[in-house]
Design an enzyme around this catalytic site. Sequence first.
Site, short mmCIF file in Angstrom:
data_model
loop_
_atom_site.label_atom_id
_atom_site.label_comp_id
_atom_site.label_asym_id
_atom_site.label_seq_id
_atom_site.Cartn_x
_atom_site.Cartn_y
_atom_site.Cartn_z
N PHE A 36 50.79 54.49 77.86
CA PHE A 36 52.01 55.16 77.39
C PHE A 36 52.54 54.57 76.09
CE2 PHE A 36 54.20 51.63 79.39
CZ PHE A 36 55.44 51.55 78.75
N LYS A 37 52.15 53.32 75.80
CA LYS A 37 52.62 52.68 74.58
C LYS A 37 52.21 53.46 73.33
CE LYS A 37 54.13 49.18 77.05
NZ LYS A 37 53.67 47.80 76.94
N ASP A 38 51.12 54.23 73.42
CA ASP A 38 50.65 54.99 72.26
C ASP A 38 51.68 55.99 71.75
OD1 ASP A 38 48.03 53.90 72.03
OD2 ASP A 38 47.33 55.16 73.67
#
Length: 462
Positions: A110-112
């Site tokens: 999800f960091k992307d």
Amino acid sequence: MKYVSTRNNQKEFNFKEVFIKGLADDGGLFVPKLLKKYTEEEINNLSNLNYRELAIKIMFPFCSDFIDENELKNIVEKSYSKFRENDIVKITDIGNHKLLELFHGPTLAFKDIAMQLLGTLLEHFAQKESKKIAVLGATSGDTGSAAIAAFSRHKNVEVFILFPYQRVTDVQRLQMTTSQASNVHPLSVQTDFDGCQALVKELFLDINISSNPTRFIAVNSINWTRCMAQSVYYFWTYLRLKEQLKGLTFSVPSGNFGHAYAGWLAKEMGLPIKQIIVATNSNDVLHRLFSNNSYKKGEVTQTLAPSMDISVASNFERLLFEIYKNNSQLLNQTMSTFPQKEIAFPENGWNKVHNFFSSFSTNDEEILKEIKATYKNHNYILDPHTATGIRATRKLSTPGQSVITMATAHPAKFMDTIRQALSEEVVSIPDQLASIIDKEEDFVVLPDNIDKVREYILSTVG
């Protein structure tokens, strides 16, 4: 929109300063001085927008003094061009539960979603500036690879990522150490994530860093840009499901509290979120906070969900500042005695917090059971972090309650845990991961020593 530091509400900053600095010079975190509020009608009028269009509408008020709306459109389009899902995120049903899959970006985490945006914003900034830029961050696993994927392609940018020595999975390490990019510098520090995070914060307050000709930019969730970017998928989920759900609760695996804080931010902007369940592993600093009103640093234990192996949740300071009614003097007093003295919300603020946040902690054995049961019953494979969110949903939700669990990473990033839970090869390895298995690694091991870390970074940037 103007910003202030949580530790000084008198001095104003523009978005460019907030984006570049990441951390205020006084050690505080940046927050908007006055947040844009949406009415229910204004939110509903966004229903027909796709994810990219929605991102532009939600984020533009935060950065309108830095870029115009057309520039932001180009930045958003470029940031999300490499996602496998056209809508960036995806809602999936597993039995009676709904998952919001957030792992369809370049590094399968999800960091992307926020980091790709941060990288393209940096490129936009660099085109207007002549200074050399260094990206600096700490990671408990996924932030580092997301940052490298977002920043390594840019010219005149050096990327320094501190990660805890032997405390990330093999895949997470390989994603950081096999980029083969000359401007990427993975630093394996002999400490835990809290130690890495403390070093990064100290470096940003270091005169040798702040006065260096190279411009240093923070990429951890302390950077406000990540909070604003992550708030978008709360809006997107509500707009997709509002007709079929009564009230909306999110179950959010959380370590550094940035992911969950983005939900609070969306709620404060007017989104009708009923509740956020904060799911933790056995490193339960946030669970103790939201169940017992006690924020206290503890020892970090290594778990099967390494991205949440954290005992100091940096973004908690933003929430505390708001509960203190933006009283930076009071916040300064409180933070000056932490971690020696634990922190509790004041009685009049605790009710507001407790009514919105609930929490649940899941240990390693329970994570494995959740992965196994979900696969057996629904033929769906959870990564260990998402497993904590699903278990929290099962334990805390009431009959008829609408809960969306955040799926934060692709299970292939945690193959040792998946094999331990399922005892068979059930996960197909995405090309992004298969391609790195046999690549040569390049990283440096450093002691938990600010002088050694600073010396390495400054000698590298020249």
